[in-house]
Design an enzyme around this catalytic site. Structure first.
Site, short mmCIF file in Angstrom:
data_model
loop_
_atom_site.label_atom_id
_atom_site.label_comp_id
_atom_site.label_asym_id
_atom_site.label_seq_id
_atom_site.Cartn_x
_atom_site.Cartn_y
_atom_site.Cartn_z
N ALA A 150 7.77 -4.51 1.60
CA ALA A 150 7.76 -3.16 2.15
C ALA A 150 6.44 -2.47 1.79
O ALA A 150 5.57 -3.06 1.16
CB ALA A 150 8.94 -2.36 1.60
N ARG A 151 6.33 -1.21 2.23
CA ARG A 151 5.16 -0.39 1.96
C ARG A 151 3.88 -1.06 2.46
O ARG A 151 2.96 -1.37 1.71
CB ARG A 151 5.07 -0.06 0.47
CG ARG A 151 6.15 0.90 0.02
CD ARG A 151 5.92 1.35 -1.40
NE ARG A 151 6.81 0.67 -2.33
CZ ARG A 151 6.77 0.80 -3.64
NH1 ARG A 151 5.86 1.56 -4.21
NH2 ARG A 151 7.61 0.15 -4.41
N ASN A 152 3.83 -1.19 3.77
CA ASN A 152 2.72 -1.90 4.40
C ASN A 152 2.00 -1.08 5.51
O ASN A 152 1.65 -1.65 6.53
CB ASN A 152 3.24 -3.19 5.04
CG ASN A 152 3.98 -4.08 4.08
OD1 ASN A 152 3.40 -4.61 3.17
ND2 ASN A 152 5.27 -4.27 4.31
N VAL A 212 0.84 -1.21 0.00
CA VAL A 212 0.00 0.00 0.00
C VAL A 212 0.87 1.25 0.00
O VAL A 212 1.78 1.39 0.83
CB VAL A 212 -0.93 0.03 1.23
CG1 VAL A 212 -1.80 1.29 1.22
CG2 VAL A 212 -1.81 -1.22 1.28
N ASP A 213 0.59 2.16 -0.93
CA ASP A 213 1.20 3.49 -0.95
C ASP A 213 0.13 4.53 -0.63
O ASP A 213 -0.94 4.52 -1.25
CB ASP A 213 1.77 3.81 -2.34
CG ASP A 213 3.28 3.72 -2.39
OD1 ASP A 213 3.92 3.87 -1.34
OD2 ASP A 213 3.82 3.48 -3.49
#
Length: 356
Positions: free
Chosen positions: A253-255, A227-228
């Site tokens: 990453a990006r969580n 998620v971004d």
């Protein structure tokens, strides 16, 4: 036509959201469950989360073996359920297509037409649907996978400036972003879905001043990024997002990764085998990370390095995961909620997240 249980629930969501979000005290209760063997609770930093992180390392541990059954019908919790005041108007929380007709889409072309219809609709899909590219999602729509969920392939769903949208019980395997929420979209709820792939892009993005968004009970797997939220050119005052009871299953990453966001609340999520980091707050974003279970996550939560954001954490459990990098202060959200005991998160989320 038989009304899908989720569609029936949405009809009453606006009236009962405040109650169904488990109203509690203004401050969420501290987790009183016993810490499992091998897990390290975060250092207590008070309600502001402003203390220094500890240095203890966590040992190996396994999630509890017993399974918890997922709720068959849910109502929105978090920012998507909150009304929004703008230019003298009070815009209600998300209800999707409730109050409108329930229809069925059998292929991608029919689905695309129904999703941009002017009237509120609950659209049921099942089996495999080839989207054939980017498909716009209009306002006042519920898209629900019926009969064990639906698999959407060959494209993405784009909520571009639309309001009052529910996406639920969907499987999406994609070589890029699966769901795009942008350009002032508001009151969007993505729930109970399974996302894989991404091709290096985040599976879900929230940007361009989108506001009052909730991502709940989703399963993100087999992807580099989940998620971004936000970006370098975001204007202040928007990007209020809740992420709760999601399973970040091996996503590197990006969580999420959060930038320039007004308020992001990350609670009761299960992070497992995240090789880079779990949550990242950068570019003056405000992120509250609460009651999550981190297992084998290289860095549980980061405050963004050279372009930092604000990051407050509390009541998380860390197993083979590095302590967070705290920074600044972040306010509590204005909505009522009651976090589950952190120790129960692997069981609850590991078995309950994703397509039912």
């Amino acid at each position: 036509m038989r009304l899908h249980p989720f569609a029936a629930a949405c009809a009453a969501a606006l009236l009962c959201a405040a109650l169904a979000s488990c109203a509690g005290d203004d401050e969420p209760a501290q987790d009183t469950a016993e810490t499992p063997v091998g897990a390290v609770a975060e250092p207590t930093a008070g309600e502001s989360g402003s203390g220094e992180p500890g240095s203890d390392e966590a040992d190996e541990s396994s999630p509890p073996e017993e399974s918890a059954e997922a709720e068959p019908v849910r109502v929105p919790v978090g920012w998507a359920a909150e009304s929004l005041e703008t230019e003298g108007d009070e815009l209600p929380g998300v209800t999707g297509g409730s109050g409108g007709e329930t229809v069925t889409a059998s292929d991608g072309e029919e689905l695309a037409d129904l999703l941009v219809a002017e009237e509120p609709l609950t659209i049921e899909v099942s089996g495999e649907i080839d989207l054939g590219g980017a498909v716009a999602v209009g306002s006042d729509k519920t898209l629900v996978g019926a009969d064990g969920g639906a698999e959407l392939t060959g494209g993405r769903l784009v909520v571009d400036g639309s309001a009052n949208v529910v996406l639920t019980n969907l499987r999406m395997a994609t070589g890029g972003t699966a769901v795009v929420i942008r350009d002032g979209a508001r009151h969007v709820w993505v729930d109970g879905s399974t996302f894989t792939g991404g091709g290096g892009s985040a599976l879900v993005t929230v940007s361009g001043g989108a506001d009052h968004v909730t991502l709940s009970w989703n399963h993100f797997r087999d992807a580099e990024a989940a998620v971004d939220i936000g970006g370098e050119d975001e204007k202040p005052g928007a990007l209020r997002v809740t992420l709760h009871h999601n399973f970040f299953d091996g996503t590197s990453a990006r969580n999420p990764r959060v930038r320039n966001a007004e308020h992001v609340h990350v609670f009761n999520n299960y992070f497992r085998s995240n090789s880079e980091y779990g949550v990242d707050s950068g570019l003056d974003a405000n992120v509250l990370v609460e009651g999550n279970y981190f297992q084998g996550t290289a860095l549980s939560a980061s405050s963004g390095g050279e372009e930092p954001g604000n990051l407050v954490t509390r009541n998380n459990l860390l197993v083979d995961s590095a302590q967070p990098e705290l920074r600044g202060e972040v306010s509590d959200p204005p909505y009522d909620y009651e976090p589950d005991d952190t120790v129960t998160v692997p069981d609850l989320v590991g078995t309950g997240a994703g397509v039912s």
